[in-house]
Scaffold this motif. Sequence first.
Motif, short mmCIF file in Angstrom:
data_model
loop_
_atom_site.label_atom_id
_atom_site.label_comp_id
_atom_site.label_asym_id
_atom_site.label_seq_id
_atom_site.Cartn_x
_atom_site.Cartn_y
_atom_site.Cartn_z
N ALA B 117 0.83 -1.21 0.00
CA ALA B 117 0.00 0.00 0.00
C ALA B 117 0.86 1.26 0.00
O ALA B 117 0.55 2.25 -0.68
N LEU B 118 1.96 1.24 0.77
CA LEU B 118 2.85 2.41 0.82
C LEU B 118 3.52 2.63 -0.53
O LEU B 118 3.62 3.76 -1.01
N LEU B 119 3.99 1.55 -1.15
CA LEU B 119 4.64 1.68 -2.45
C LEU B 119 3.65 2.18 -3.50
O LEU B 119 3.99 3.03 -4.33
N ALA B 120 2.41 1.70 -3.42
CA ALA B 120 1.38 2.15 -4.36
C ALA B 120 1.13 3.65 -4.18
O ALA B 120 1.00 4.40 -5.16
N SER B 121 1.06 4.09 -2.93
CA SER B 121 0.81 5.50 -2.64
C SER B 121 1.97 6.37 -3.14
O SER B 121 1.76 7.43 -3.74
N LEU B 122 3.19 5.91 -2.90
CA LEU B 122 4.37 6.63 -3.38
C LEU B 122 4.36 6.75 -4.90
O LEU B 122 4.64 7.82 -5.46
N ALA B 123 4.06 5.64 -5.55
CA ALA B 123 4.06 5.62 -7.02
C ALA B 123 3.00 6.57 -7.56
O ALA B 123 3.25 7.35 -8.48
N GLU B 124 1.81 6.54 -6.94
CA GLU B 124 0.72 7.41 -7.38
C GLU B 124 1.10 8.88 -7.19
O GLU B 124 0.84 9.73 -8.05
N ALA B 125 1.71 9.17 -6.05
CA ALA B 125 2.10 10.55 -5.74
C ALA B 125 3.16 11.04 -6.72
O ALA B 125 3.13 12.19 -7.17
N CYS B 126 4.12 10.19 -7.03
CA CYS B 126 5.16 10.57 -7.99
C CYS B 126 4.55 10.82 -9.36
O CYS B 126 4.88 11.80 -10.03
N ARG B 127 3.65 9.94 -9.77
CA ARG B 127 3.01 10.10 -11.08
C ARG B 127 2.23 11.40 -11.15
O ARG B 127 2.23 12.09 -12.17
N ALA B 128 1.53 11.73 -10.06
CA ALA B 128 0.73 12.95 -10.04
C ALA B 128 1.60 14.20 -10.22
O ALA B 128 1.15 15.22 -10.74
N GLN B 129 2.86 14.11 -9.79
CA GLN B 129 3.76 15.26 -9.93
C GLN B 129 4.69 15.12 -11.14
O GLN B 129 5.51 16.00 -11.40
N GLY B 130 4.56 14.02 -11.85
CA GLY B 130 5.40 13.80 -13.03
C GLY B 130 6.85 13.48 -12.69
O GLY B 130 7.76 13.78 -13.46
N ILE B 131 7.07 12.87 -11.54
CA ILE B 131 8.43 12.59 -11.06
C ILE B 131 8.70 11.10 -11.06
O ILE B 131 7.97 10.34 -10.43
N PRO B 132 9.75 10.64 -11.74
CA PRO B 132 10.07 9.20 -11.67
C PRO B 132 10.60 8.80 -10.28
O PRO B 132 11.37 9.54 -9.68
N LEU B 133 10.15 7.65 -9.83
CA LEU B 133 10.68 7.05 -8.59
C LEU B 133 11.88 6.21 -9.01
O LEU B 133 11.74 5.08 -9.46
N LEU B 134 13.06 6.80 -8.87
CA LEU B 134 14.27 6.23 -9.47
C LEU B 134 14.86 5.09 -8.65
O LEU B 134 15.61 4.26 -9.16
N GLY B 135 14.53 5.05 -7.37
CA GLY B 135 15.10 3.99 -6.54
C GLY B 135 14.64 4.14 -5.12
O GLY B 135 13.77 4.95 -4.81
N GLY B 136 15.24 3.33 -4.25
CA GLY B 136 14.84 3.41 -2.86
C GLY B 136 15.37 2.24 -2.08
O GLY B 136 16.08 1.38 -2.60
N GLU B 137 15.03 2.23 -0.83
CA GLU B 137 15.48 1.16 0.06
C GLU B 137 14.32 0.80 0.98
O GLU B 137 13.61 1.67 1.47
N THR B 138 14.14 -0.49 1.18
CA THR B 138 13.11 -0.98 2.09
C THR B 138 13.81 -1.86 3.10
O THR B 138 14.41 -2.86 2.74
N ALA B 139 13.75 -1.46 4.37
CA ALA B 139 14.55 -2.15 5.38
C ALA B 139 13.68 -2.68 6.51
O ALA B 139 12.78 -1.99 6.99
N GLU B 140 13.98 -3.92 6.91
CA GLU B 140 13.29 -4.51 8.05
C GLU B 140 14.25 -4.50 9.23
O GLU B 140 15.34 -5.07 9.14
N MET B 141 13.89 -3.83 10.31
CA MET B 141 14.81 -3.69 11.43
C MET B 141 14.19 -3.98 12.78
O MET B 141 13.83 -3.09 13.53
#
Lengths: 333, 333
Positions: B117-141
Amino acid sequence: MRYEEAGVHIEAKAEALRRAKAQLEATYTPEVLRGLGAFGGLFDAQALKGMRHPVLVATTDGVGTKTLLALEAGDVSGLGFDLVNHSVNDLLAQGAKPLFFLDYLAASRLDEEVLAALLASLAEACRAQGIPLLGGETAEMPGVYREGAWDLAGTLVGVVERDRILGPERVRAGDLLWGLPSSGPHTNGYSLIRKVVAGQDLEAWVPELGETLKEALLRPHRSYLPEFLRLEAARVEVHAIAHITGGGIPENLPRALPEGLGAEVWKGSWPIPSIFTYLQRLGGIPEEEMYRVFNMGLGLILVLPEEEAKEVQALVGGFPVGRVVLGEGVRFL
Amino acid sequence: MRYEEAGVHIEAKAEALRRAKAQLEATYTPEVLRGLGAFGGLFDAQALKGMRHPVLVATTDGVGTKTLLALEAGDVSGLGFDLVNHSVNDLLAQGAKPLFFLDYLAASRLDEEVLAALLASLAEACRAQGIPLLGGETAEMPGVYREGAWDLAGTLVGVVERDRILGPERVRAGDLLWGLPSSGPHTNGYSLIRKVVAGQDLEAWVPELGETLKEALLRPHRSYLPEFLRLEAARVEVHAIAHITGGGIPENLPRALPEGLGAEVWKGSWPIPSIFTYLQRLGGIPEEEMYRVFNMGLGLILVLPEEEAKEVQALVGGFPVGRVVLGEGVRFL
């Protein structure tokens, strides 16, 4: 009710940032037009106009639970190096060199001493690599983090000429895999490590290691930027680079290989640092699990034409550890 | 012992990333040469060579404890917008436009549903602003985060012509302060908000608000990119922009002003959204504390020559909320 009562201490953060200001600003290069305190950092990119075809490269990473071990051992001075060097190696894997770094620090409560030490470590690590610390965020989040715990992440932006990008496209069957030694577990597998060493005295000298657990486990992630620059200066042909992080060789080496090609990796062709065999014995960890979690002594694997091996050995050391073959995935021999 | 027993679930993360792959890749623009799965994202910067003097701008930010409220309320769909839009506004404050975004997600345990759900929200938000989501990190700690808690941070990189950088250098005594309305608390003050609304039913309709607390408190951080582009297209002269985030107007407005100049801000010159007066009453929060923690209804303050006011009003709405004066700091009148 006031903000302080909700557990947020605006002043403690401001004070630690004031204390670290000179150290952070000492990382600045002439390209930094606006840094600390601005809504965003400004980096002069005029030099990119002199490139044939500039490609920006960016990576975000965290230190993971190594922070917990460092806090337990009372020494966070290496964590900045862990973070910055990890990121530098991710750029090298694309053939890129760093331009600037931004950090993200967060905790349940911003202890002024820990924060100042972390910022000092970050600044020192950036300076050692010649990278300006262009900006960052320090957040206090009661309720998100466990008491006393910190998270440490960051983003590195770099640049590479389009026709110099390394990667799977360049790799050929028969290419040699050339391993460069790691300095220890770097920043991966620390959740497992903490379980395994729970109850051990981190300060005691361990005969099998020739040093204390604290020394072996807190040694920072190594940066391979000097080696990369030496190979570049000598025009050594490198096809791809795998940075061996979480998931070990089986997960990371294939990221440097194209579809249709796999790798055979020769066990025993490089020395496995004693910290890994020690952890394996102490934790009763199956060998195949060790290779899936840890770098097992190889921090970077270069993929290159066999003809380059002799020069690589002379320039940066390391070991021939395997070969690219037809097929898929990684097979340990 | 295996990695799973140490609380790290490599497979759950891989599965959530696989599920979100198409959404994340839908954010890509033609400039993205290498994204998800690479050691670092690659962004074609050839267009920068066509600029007179390109300056890169970068900002790192987090969503803070708004994540906790969203998790409690069972709706994380706005958090990606919070993160991306907050970052976009930080770039606008320098006069810069976004190029690409990288995210950092971390939790004690990577719940596959929440992560997707978080990744979907991020992707939608980036698309709305016309910004590519170029990368990232997902960490379990495990051990760093509290059970069920998440942290959400990110880095936005953008670009501006050197001679178009906004900021303190351009500001003159007598300049008008022009406020643009916020959509609510945006991403600031949520540690205090959570204390104040503890025990309240977030789903109940509140007469003073005309909506539920959940609606009022989870409304995403607003992006002012459309307004910025409209002003730019009309060649409206803007001297500086303050993004009103943590620390409110007293902390953020001075960041847009040079030494020797301060601001008078006219209380009552803009409507204060009912969520703020509601929180103030419910929590018994002193008014001056409200202004130090919250944006109080102004998400962005433009600093501009008085002559531009009429056109700004016509193009993007908003309110004249104060003036730049000789002196230091912010004085509320």
